[in-house]
Design a protein around this motif. Structure first.
Motif, PDB file in Angstrom:
ATOM      1  N   GLN A   1      14.881  -2.797  -1.656  1.00 32.30           N
ATOM      2  CA  GLN A   1      14.125  -2.650  -0.405  1.00 32.30           C
ATOM      3  C   GLN A   1      12.634  -2.639  -0.694  1.00 32.30           C
ATOM      4  OE1 GLN A   1      15.287   0.021   3.096  1.00 32.30           O
ATOM      5  NE2 GLN A   1      13.608   1.166   2.180  1.00 32.30           N
ATOM      6  N   ARG A   2      11.953  -3.657  -0.137  1.00 32.40           N
ATOM      7  CA  ARG A   2      10.507  -3.773  -0.394  1.00 32.40           C
ATOM      8  C   ARG A   2       9.726  -3.014   0.671  1.00 32.40           C
ATOM      9  NH1 ARG A   2      10.694  -9.993  -2.515  1.00 32.40           N
ATOM     10  NH2 ARG A   2       8.496  -9.758  -2.968  1.00 32.40           N
ATOM     11  N   PHE A   3       8.468  -2.749   0.352  1.00 38.69           N
ATOM     12  CA  PHE A   3       7.598  -1.944   1.217  1.00 38.69           C
ATOM     13  C   PHE A   3       8.311  -0.664   1.638  1.00 38.69           C
ATOM     14  CE2 PHE A   3       5.037  -1.048   5.144  1.00 38.69           C
ATOM     15  CZ  PHE A   3       3.838  -0.846   4.483  1.00 38.69           C
ATOM     16  N   SER A   4       8.861   0.041   0.665  1.00 41.21           N
ATOM     17  CA  SER A   4       9.437   1.364   0.932  1.00 41.21           C
ATOM     18  C   SER A   4       8.275   2.348   0.978  1.00 41.21           C
ATOM     19  CB  SER A   4      10.399   1.759  -0.186  1.00 41.21           C
ATOM     20  OG  SER A   4      11.548   0.955  -0.131  1.00 41.21           O
ATOM     21  N   VAL A   5       8.124   3.041   2.073  1.00 45.37           N
ATOM     22  CA  VAL A   5       6.949   3.910   2.205  1.00 45.37           C
ATOM     23  C   VAL A   5       7.295   5.388   2.024  1.00 45.37           C
ATOM     24  CG1 VAL A   5       5.661   2.305   3.642  1.00 45.37           C
ATOM     25  CG2 VAL A   5       7.185   3.953   4.725  1.00 45.37           C
TER      26      VAL A   5
ATOM     27  N   ILE B   1       2.549   1.514  -2.281  1.00 51.36           N
ATOM     28  CA  ILE B   1       3.559   0.574  -1.781  1.00 51.36           C
ATOM     29  C   ILE B   1       4.595   0.385  -2.883  1.00 51.36           C
ATOM     30  CG2 ILE B   1       3.953  -1.825  -1.086  1.00 51.36           C
ATOM     31  CD1 ILE B   1       1.151  -1.774   0.190  1.00 51.36           C
TER      32      ILE B   1
ATOM     33  N   PHE C   1       0.711  -5.803  -4.507  1.00 46.78           N
ATOM     34  CA  PHE C   1       0.859  -4.725  -3.533  1.00 46.78           C
ATOM     35  C   PHE C   1       0.964  -3.362  -4.228  1.00 46.78           C
ATOM     36  CE2 PHE C   1       2.508  -8.466  -1.285  1.00 46.78           C
ATOM     37  CZ  PHE C   1       1.780  -8.401  -0.115  1.00 46.78           C
TER      38      PHE C   1
ATOM     39  N   ARG D   1      13.855 -10.800   2.887  1.00 50.83           N
ATOM     40  CA  ARG D   1      13.578 -10.054   1.655  1.00 50.83           C
ATOM     41  C   ARG D   1      12.490  -9.007   1.836  1.00 50.83           C
ATOM     42  NH1 ARG D   1      11.969 -13.249  -2.761  1.00 50.83           N
ATOM     43  NH2 ARG D   1      12.725 -11.647  -4.175  1.00 50.83           N
ATOM     44  N   GLY D   2      12.163  -8.703   3.078  1.00 52.25           N
ATOM     45  CA  GLY D   2      11.192  -7.635   3.294  1.00 52.25           C
ATOM     46  C   GLY D   2       9.800  -8.159   3.573  1.00 52.25           C
ATOM     47  N   VAL D   3       8.978  -7.261   4.106  1.00 50.84           N
ATOM     48  CA  VAL D   3       7.681  -7.675   4.631  1.00 50.84           C
ATOM     49  C   VAL D   3       6.740  -8.178   3.542  1.00 50.84           C
ATOM     50  CG1 VAL D   3       6.812  -5.299   4.618  1.00 50.84           C
ATOM     51  CG2 VAL D   3       5.712  -6.987   6.067  1.00 50.84           C
ATOM     52  N   THR D   4       6.831  -7.614   2.333  1.00 48.60           N
ATOM     53  CA  THR D   4       5.913  -8.101   1.293  1.00 48.60           C
ATOM     54  C   THR D   4       6.241  -9.545   0.944  1.00 48.60           C
ATOM     55  OG1 THR D   4       7.336  -7.045  -0.347  1.00 48.60           O
ATOM     56  CG2 THR D   4       5.365  -5.841   0.305  1.00 48.60           C
TER      57      THR D   4
ATOM     58  N   LYS E   1       1.418   7.635   5.645  1.00 48.48           N
ATOM     59  CA  LYS E   1       2.101   6.341   5.515  1.00 48.48           C
ATOM     60  C   LYS E   1       1.161   5.208   5.912  1.00 48.48           C
ATOM     61  CE  LYS E   1       6.083   8.158   4.494  1.00 48.48           C
ATOM     62  NZ  LYS E   1       7.048   8.726   5.403  1.00 48.48           N
TER      63      LYS E   1
ATOM     64  N   LYS F   1      -0.625   3.049   3.542  1.00 53.39           N
ATOM     65  CA  LYS F   1       0.141   2.024   2.851  1.00 53.39           C
ATOM     66  C   LYS F   1       0.141   0.722   3.671  1.00 53.39           C
ATOM     67  CE  LYS F   1       2.881   5.595   0.722  1.00 53.39           C
ATOM     68  NZ  LYS F   1       4.096   5.951   0.022  1.00 53.39           N
TER      69      LYS F   1
ATOM     70  N   LEU G   1      -1.329  -2.838   2.610  1.00 46.56           N
ATOM     71  CA  LEU G   1      -0.541  -4.052   2.798  1.00 46.56           C
ATOM     72  C   LEU G   1      -1.406  -5.147   3.432  1.00 46.56           C
ATOM     73  CD1 LEU G   1       2.624  -4.896   2.676  1.00 46.56           C
ATOM     74  CD2 LEU G   1       2.523  -4.588   5.138  1.00 46.56           C
TER      75      LEU G   1
ATOM     76  N   ILE H   1      -4.177  -6.427   0.980  1.00 49.09           N
ATOM     77  CA  ILE H   1      -3.672  -7.337  -0.043  1.00 49.09           C
ATOM     78  C   ILE H   1      -3.348  -8.693   0.607  1.00 49.09           C
ATOM     79  CG2 ILE H   1      -1.848  -7.725  -1.760  1.00 49.09           C
ATOM     80  CD1 ILE H   1      -3.465  -5.289  -2.501  1.00 49.09           C
TER      81      ILE H   1
ATOM     82  N   ARG I   1      13.109   2.841   8.142  1.00 45.77           N
ATOM     83  CA  ARG I   1      12.510   3.323   6.899  1.00 45.77           C
ATOM     84  C   ARG I   1      12.598   4.839   6.823  1.00 45.77           C
ATOM     85  NH1 ARG I   1       9.911  -1.217   4.924  1.00 45.77           N
ATOM     86  NH2 ARG I   1       9.713  -2.596   6.702  1.00 45.77           N
TER      87      ARG I   1
ATOM     88  N   SER J   1      18.341   3.112   3.022  1.00 46.68           N
ATOM     89  CA  SER J   1      18.098   1.723   3.353  1.00 46.68           C
ATOM     90  C   SER J   1      19.130   1.255   4.362  1.00 46.68           C
ATOM     91  CB  SER J   1      18.202   0.913   2.061  1.00 46.68           C
ATOM     92  OG  SER J   1      18.619  -0.381   2.314  1.00 46.68           O
TER      93      SER J   1
END
Lengths: 256, 702
Positions: free
Chosen positions: A9-13, A19, A78, B593-596, B629, B632, B636, B639, B674, B679
């Motif tokens: 899981q990406r961008f887990s805060v 990040i 990131f 695959r996620g926001v990044t 939060k 972060k 994001l 970047i 989140r 997850s």
């Protein structure tokens, strides 16, 4: 070496500073009845189908560490800000200390720090294998009652306690994480005992994680009864009370 | 929200009877000056529009300017007469640069109406102008004098209302003083500057113009704000109150058909000498927009590289309320994009946005125009119009791309020919914009209408490119299935899309399994990079009817749905009639695959080729906007911008969105919950658990 990865899981805060990408691993040696990631208890791969979407998901894909690192390194830019990096969670990642050590070393070569999220009920030798490789530990403190620990979650409190103490003593950065579970540890008496345990170990940071039942769908997909299905999350006032109490001794935050 | 703003919003909620009928007033001016020159007659039409209605002042007005009196019920003979005149003095439309304009409020706020009138007189007396130009200058002057009358009639009205129940005497006196003062002098206070700008804007709206941007209000009112603050006449809270009083009145636009106009308001950015332009007034504007909390006030934040963290943080707090504004713009990318067209550097730095996101050289170019260019249609052409044998003889992906490129080039030719023809009106002398021209740089010096060579720069047209995600995914699927894995022929793809994949289930699975844009996979992302560069190249060669550039944009947020309705299935597996990917975003739900990973993909195209602008939509749950939060999220964005992303429009998944997701899970396949150490996707959660999140969200909103 490989790992059985159930999800990335990406961008887990909520899983550490900055990040982060969280890697969830299969396999756990405890059986907390409120568990929100029951798909990660069994060490073997499992395929779940969710009723709401009809979607089928494989948990526990065997992944080469090199390949996993490639994937995790995509977000290097990131991670750089504010001490971000990778968190390994589960399940109990400390059941695979050699693989986690290899992962940590490989990530370290790329300047990516690794945080381990553990319940700590493993032989001390496992932590020895990670010496000097880990940015930070998130160490669960679920109870300070030996009987409850053994009977409800299947843990050995003495082992957990000693690991916590030794980790802190070794100089590792350790944050204690307390899941606030109604009917289990949500009482003043239980708070006091946990605070005592943590203070004795030299803990300074505490995160409070209010119970939620977001994992309910996973139990259904697993064909398992969820003991906490009807349990409501603790209300704000109860959480605030806990924050106030622990805040007297520790730097305390609530992770909603 | 303070009381006066709330009370004003309640007043604004009362919908007037009749319909917006500026033509009924305009025709009075036309008829009374039938024998005059077309320019002047046109101006007298506007003068009649500005001066022959009784101004309306809300009980909670601090700044006045309302189009309420222009909602009228006409009788048949009036309507017929108006129609006759509308045939003679036609109105421009969106394709002929009628509106979507950002006026030069900087000059207006600095020199006021007297300064502009003097400017016109000086230009007329310089001995350099032709008869035609002198005629035009006199038409501009007619509208400005009428505007002065309008100011005075508001002042008179405020005076008359003193003592009327429901009205506050002190406020009416302030309105009276401000309107009188700016009728005869340049604005001396922040309130006067704002009053002048808002009434000019109201006049544009009364003409029937839409999407008239307020532009860089934190810049053009800053010196007045600064001097007011310095002498203790104004506080930040007072400035916010005045701004909210103005922004709330954008709500009048919904009287027409229930939808809000799109009034772009720009904050931040870069100063003329190249420094970070974020100032204390930027924050007042941001908070005023938040206070009013209505759609229609389309707030854009230009984020320069050296924007302080505090600025982004305040923007995110406002976004986190569920308002969805401001849209965050990467200032350095936008400026680099505009620089390609040879604008003077100071003008580049002073750009703002009109409409949703369209970059605009403030007060120095004709009003905006754009259209939709649909590259998918041409991919369909290649697949469906090439004879089967010829199609299957295409030896490689490169050769296939050559075919597609040819077809796109043909499409761009057709598109630009059509628009260049459509934008040139038959008789520009009959549909001049003398009032708008007063607020466009060079029109007064040149004595020319904004659309007839008066504006400093020529017109620009924005070609809004559709479906970057759908095109990239389709090309990747063709490359994967046909040319890499050799599991199908091109003609199989054609047959499948013609049959909407019915009877082609295996092939459907194969194309769906091919890499999709938005997952940081170069196999497919390279097509998004190509798409942007190649189409920019094609449009770069084209010129608008008056010699201006064709910009490209990727910003279709709604039209992607309509465009999809008319199209067959596509090679990415999309079925006939389904929406195309929106704006510059990946295909909805395919960025798994996620926001990044999504942001890594969508920052690959060279957006300095997209001078018009792009939109990338992202949703986050409210917990991400909490203290601790939020930083972060800020990182994001930083970047993403440092990698060349152009824009990001962030939405907090409000209660309403979550409720909709519970009711329609198919619409929210990638909505992530989140929670620390956990997850899951929102839509897999049982109803009662979704309710837990809803109650949590409600809590946070309080």
């Amino acid at each position: 070496m490989t790992l059985f990865v159930s999800s990335v899981q990406r961008f887990s805060v909520g899983d550490g500073p900055g990040i982060r990408t969280t890697v969830f691993l299969k396999g756990c040696n405890l059986h907390c009845p409120w568990c929100h990631n029951p798909e990660n208890i069994d060490a073997r791969p499992q395929t779940l189908t969710y009723r709401a979407t009809g979607k089928t998901v494989l948990y526990g894909k065997e992944t080469e560490i090199g390949q996993l690192v490639e994937e995790l390194a995509e977000d290097t830019d990131f991670y750089r800000a504010d001490g971000g990096g990778v968190t390994v969670s589960g399940g109990e990642p400390m059941l695979h200390p050699e693989s986690v050590a290899e992962l940590a070393a490989a990530l370290g070569k790329r300047g990516i720090p690794l945080l381990v999220d553990t319940a700590g009920c493993v032989p001390w030798q496992s932590f020895e294998k990670l010496d000097g490789l880990i940015q930070m530990y998130y160490f669960d403190v679920k109870t300070a009652d030996e009987d409850l620990c053994r009977d409800v979650i299947g843990g050995d409190l003495q082992l957990i306690k000693s690991n916590l103490q030794r980790l802190v003593a070794r100089g590792d950065c350790v944050h204690a994480r307390i899941p606030l579970i109604p009917g289990f540890n949500l009482s003043q008496d239980s708070f006091s005992k946990m605070a005592e345990l943590m203070a004795a170990a030299g803990i300074r940071h505490v995160d409070l994680l209010p119970f939620h039942r977001l994992g309910a769908a996973k139990y259904e997909a697993l064909g398992r009864e969820y003991a906490y299905k009807e349990m409501l999350p603790p209300d704000r006032a109860a959480v605030e009370k806990a924050r106030e109490f622990f805040g007297k001794t520790f730097e305390t935050a609530v992770e909603w | 929200m303070r009381k006066i703003t709330e009370a004003l919003k309640t007043e604004l909620d009362q919908v007037p009877a009749g319909r917006l009928s500026p033509e009924l007033l305009r025709m009075r001016g036309y008829a009374a000056h039938e024998k005059d020159t077309p320019y002047r007659r046109r101006a007298y039409g506007l003068a009649a529009l500005f001066t022959s209605y009784e101004p309306f002042i809300y009980q909670n007005d601090l700044i006045v300017g309302s189009i309420r009196p222009l909602y009228m019920v006409s009788n048949e003979s009036e309507a017929a007469e108006a129609k006759k005149w509308m045939e003679i003095h036609k109105e421009r439309n969106f394709h002929t640069n009628a509106d979507h304009f950002a006026a030069d409020y900087m000059t207006a706020a600095r020199i006021g109406i007297p300064g502009l009138l003097e400017h016109i007189d000086r230009s007329a007396a310089n001995g350099q102008h032709s008869e035609d130009e002198l005629d035009y200058l006199s038409s501009m002057k007619i509208t400005l004098l009428a505007f002065r009358e309008l100011l005075l009639s508001y002042a008179r009205k405020a005076g008359e209302l003193i003592g009327t129940e429901g009205y506050d005497t002190e406020r009416l006196r302030m309105i009276q003083d401000n309107c009188t003062a700016i009728a005869w002098n340049a604005p001396q206070t922040f309130a006067q500057g704002l009053q002048l700008v808002w009434l000019i804007h109201t006049c544009f709206v009364s003409e029937g113009k839409g999407a008239m941007a307020l532009g860089r209000i934190d810049q053009f009112l800053y010196s007045l704000y600064e001097s007011d603050i310095a002498c203790g006449r104004l506080t930040d809270d007072g400035a916010q109150e005045l701004l909210a009083n103005v922004f709330a009145k954008i709500g009048e636009s919904k009287y027409r058909d229930g939808t809000y106009d799109v009034i772009n308001i720009c904050i931040g950015g870069t100063t003329p000498d190249g420094k970070c332009a974020i100032n204390p007034l930027s924050y007042c504007v941001l908070h005023a927009v938040d206070e009013v909390h209505l759609p229609g006030q389309n707030l854009s934040a230009r984020v320069p590289e050296d924007a302080p963290d505090e600025f982004l943080d305040e923007c995110l707090k406002v976004i986190g309320t569920g308002l969805g504004y401001p849209a965050l713009m990467n200032d350095s990318v936008n400026m680099a994009a505009l620089r390609r067209y040879g604008y003077e550097e100071e003008d580049v730095r002073d750009y703002c946005m009109v409409g949703c996101i369209e970059n605009f050289i403030t007060g120095k170019q004709p009003a905006w125009s754009d259209g939709r260019f649909d590259p998918i249609m041409f991919l369909e052409d290649v697949l469906c119009k090439t004879p089967t044998e010829e199609l299957d003889a295409i030896p490689s992906m490169d050769a296939f791309m050559e075919r597609y490129k040819e077809r796109l080039a043909w499409g761009v030719d057709k598109y630009t020919e059509w628009f260049s023809r459509a934008s040139a009106v038959a008789d520009p002398k009959m549909c001049t914009s003398p009032f708008m021209s007063c607020f466009c740089d060079c029109c007064i010096e040149r004595g020319k209408d904004i659309n007839m060579g008066g504006a400093k720069y020529p017109s620009t047209h924005g070609a809004v490119l559709m479906g970057i995600g759908t095109v990239s995914d389709s090309l990747a699927a063709i490359e994967q299935v046909v040319f890499t894995d050799h599991k199908a022929k091109l003609s199989d793809i054609t047959a499948a899309i013609n049959a909407n994949f019915e009877g082609f289930e295996t092939l459907h699975e194969l194309v769906k399994a091919a890499p999709k844009y938005g997952n940081n996979n170069d196999f497919v992302d390279k097509y998004a990079v190509w798409y942007t560069g190649y189409l920019a190249d094609l449009f770069d060669r084209k010129r608008t009817y008056d010699g201006g550039p064709y910009y490209i944009a990727m910003a279709a947020n709604v039209t992607n749905i309509y465009a999809g309705k008319d199209l067959k299935a596509t090679p990415d597996g999309r079925l006939a009639g389904q929406p195309l990917s929106d704006a510059a975003s990946p295909t909805y739900g395919k960025d798994e695959r996620g926001v990044t990973a999504t942001l890594l993909s969508v920052s690959k195209p060279d957006y300095t080729r997209c001078a018009c602008g792009t939109v990338v939509n992202q949703k986050f749950s409210p917990s991400v906007f909490q203290d601790g939060k939020r930083q972060k999220l800020r990182q994001l964005i930083r970047i993403y911008f440092s990698r060349g992303g152009q824009e990001i429009q962030i939405n907090s998944t409000s209660r309403e969105v979550l409720m909709d997701a519970s009711a329609h899970p198919e619409k929210y396949p990638t909505l992530v919950v989140r929670v620390s150490g956990f997850s899951a996707l929102y839509v897999i959660l049982p109803k009662e658990v979704q309710n837990d999140i809803l109650s949590r969200t409600q809590h946070e909103a309080v």
